[in-house]
Design a protein around this motif. Structure first.
Motif, PDB file in Angstrom:
ATOM      1  N   LEU A   1      -2.095  10.898  17.324  1.00 30.85           N
ATOM      2  CA  LEU A   1      -0.858  10.559  16.605  1.00 30.85           C
ATOM      3  C   LEU A   1      -0.702  11.406  15.349  1.00 30.85           C
ATOM      4  N   LEU A   2      -1.806  11.521  14.659  1.00 28.97           N
ATOM      5  CA  LEU A   2      -1.795  12.325  13.440  1.00 28.97           C
ATOM      6  C   LEU A   2      -1.465  13.773  13.710  1.00 28.97           C
TER       7      LEU A   2
ATOM      8  N   GLN B   1       5.244   8.886  24.543  1.00 23.04           N
ATOM      9  CA  GLN B   1       5.510   9.849  23.466  1.00 23.04           C
ATOM     10  C   GLN B   1       6.849   9.654  22.787  1.00 23.04           C
ATOM     11  N   LEU B   2       7.853   9.246  23.650  1.00 23.14           N
ATOM     12  CA  LEU B   2       9.200   9.114  23.081  1.00 23.14           C
ATOM     13  C   LEU B   2       9.228   8.073  21.957  1.00 23.14           C
ATOM     14  N   ASP B   3       8.601   6.948  22.256  1.00 22.65           N
ATOM     15  CA  ASP B   3       8.539   5.865  21.229  1.00 22.65           C
ATOM     16  C   ASP B   3       7.787   6.325  19.979  1.00 22.65           C
TER      17      ASP B   3
ATOM     18  N   LEU C   1       7.296   8.221  14.743  1.00 17.71           N
ATOM     19  CA  LEU C   1       6.817   9.301  13.876  1.00 17.71           C
ATOM     20  C   LEU C   1       7.939   9.774  12.968  1.00 17.71           C
ATOM     21  N   ARG C   2       9.154   9.888  13.607  1.00 18.63           N
ATOM     22  CA  ARG C   2      10.303  10.321  12.779  1.00 18.63           C
ATOM     23  C   ARG C   2      10.520   9.362  11.604  1.00 18.63           C
ATOM     24  N   ALA C   3      10.450   8.073  12.078  1.00 20.60           N
ATOM     25  CA  ALA C   3      10.626   7.041  11.023  1.00 20.60           C
ATOM     26  C   ALA C   3       9.573   7.203   9.931  1.00 20.60           C
TER      27      ALA C   3
END
Ligand SMILES: *[C@@H]1O[C@H](CO)[C@@H](O)[C@H](O)[C@H]1NC(C)=O
Length: 341
Positions: free
Chosen positions: A7-8, A45-47, A52-54
């Motif tokens: 994730l990082l 990944q989409l979620d 991540l964007r958030a």
């Protein structure tokens, strides 16, 4: 753990150009360790991207906030510095103020001590003032009394003054009278003094002549058939030496008036007693007594005679008669000058 790392990685890959070099190193590591795991999780990944964007937005926001906070921090730090400086200044002022306060306290303490002392002195002074007031009252009473007395004295003084003036005038008059009298007395005194001087001179110049003599100590003196000159041998007085106890004659030394007297006695016989006084052989007085009973008889007389210088006076016992004398001095002859001529 691995999921977190991935994730990082993803997160970093989507980050700005600033972090790109770091991302490459991480990618390299992730490619060698977990390519399979990444494939398995593509569905999610989409979620994740969304999250991540958030997250990225959040991070960006946070970054912005951080920048903002840094700015704030800087300004805060500046302010802090300012405040520190101010604080230092304030501290210095405080110290200075404290020092001043200490000094003022010291002064204050000294002043308090002084104030206490002054309060004590004030109390003493107040007591003194009270005492003085009392005294003053007493003195005022006294003063009033004294004033009354003084007024009385002034009145008495005025009365006395007028009396004194009168007395002075009287005294002046008396003085004048007395001075006149004194002058008169002085004149008379001068005259008297002159007279006294003259008299003194006269007395000094006038010869002093006086004699007195007793006949004999050896009993009877008997006259024969003629008169016998008597010699009075016992001199009592002979001022001027005019009488001679050898011849029995008095010789006048100056022209003047003389006085002579005699007393002669006889006893123890029957017969006459006769006495004659002669001046220059001339008879002046004759006294005679008869004795018949063997008692004492006396013949006496006196005479005032003017004599010239050199005149002689003497006594004689008559012929056939006798006289008596002894230490009792019963038979005497005296004479003196009364005054000159
Ligand atoms: C008589 O005269 C003599 C002096 O000449 C004197 O000494 C004597 O005392 C006299 N006698 C009397 C009794 O006074």
């Amino acid at each position: 753990m691995r999921a977190a790392i991935t994730l990082l990685v993803l997160l970093f890959s989507m980050c700005g150009a600033q972090t790109r070099s770091t991302q490459t190193e991480v990618q390299t590591e992730s490619q060698s360790t977990g390519a399979a795991a990444a494939a398995a999780e593509v569905s999610t990944q989409l979620d994740i991207y969304a999250e991540l964007r958030a997250l990225r937005d959040m991070v960006e926001k946070q970054g912005a906030m951080l920048v903002e906070q840094r700015t704030t921090l800087r300004s805060t730090q500046d302010e802090l510095k300012k405040m520190k400086a101010e604080n230092t200044a304030v501290k210095e002022r405080l110290v200075a103020s404290e020092t001043k306060v200490e000094a003022l306290e010291t002064v204050n303490a000294a002043q308090e001590t002084e104030m206490k002392a002054m309060a004590t002195r004030l109390a003493v002074s107040e007591t003194e003032v009270a005492n003085l007031k009392k005294e003053n009252t007493a003195q005022q009473t006294q003063l009033t009394n004294i004033k009354t007395e003084v007024m009385k004295l002034i009145n008495a003084n005025a009365a006395q003054d007028s009396r004194i003036s009168a007395s002075e005038a009287e005294v002046e008059n008396l003085k004048i009278v007395q001075e006149a009298e004194l002058t008169a007395v002085k004149i008379r005194l001068a005259a008297t003094e002159m007279e006294v001087q003259n008299l003194d001179k006269k007395i000094t110049e006038t010869p002093k002549v006086a004699f007195s003599a007793g006949l004999t100590d050896s009993g009877h003196i008997q006259a024969g058939s003629t008169e016998l000159n008597l010699v009075f041998t016992k001199i009592f007085t002979n001022v001027g030496e005019a009488y001679s106890s050898i011849t029995g004659f008095f010789t006048a030394p100056v022209r003047g008036v003389y006085y002579f007297r005699f007393t002669l006695m006889d006893t123890e016989r029957s017969g006459w007693l006769g006495i004659t006084m002669l001046r220059n052989e001339q008879r002046v007085i004759h006294v005679s007594e008869y004795e018949n009973d063997k008692v004492r008889i006396y013949g006496s007389s006196g005479v005032t005679l003017p004599l010239e210088v050199g005149d002689v006076v003497n006594l004689r016992v008559s012929a056939g008669t006798r006289l008596f004398d002894d230490t009792a001095n019963v038979s005497t002859f005296s004479g003196f000058l009364l005054f000159t001529l």
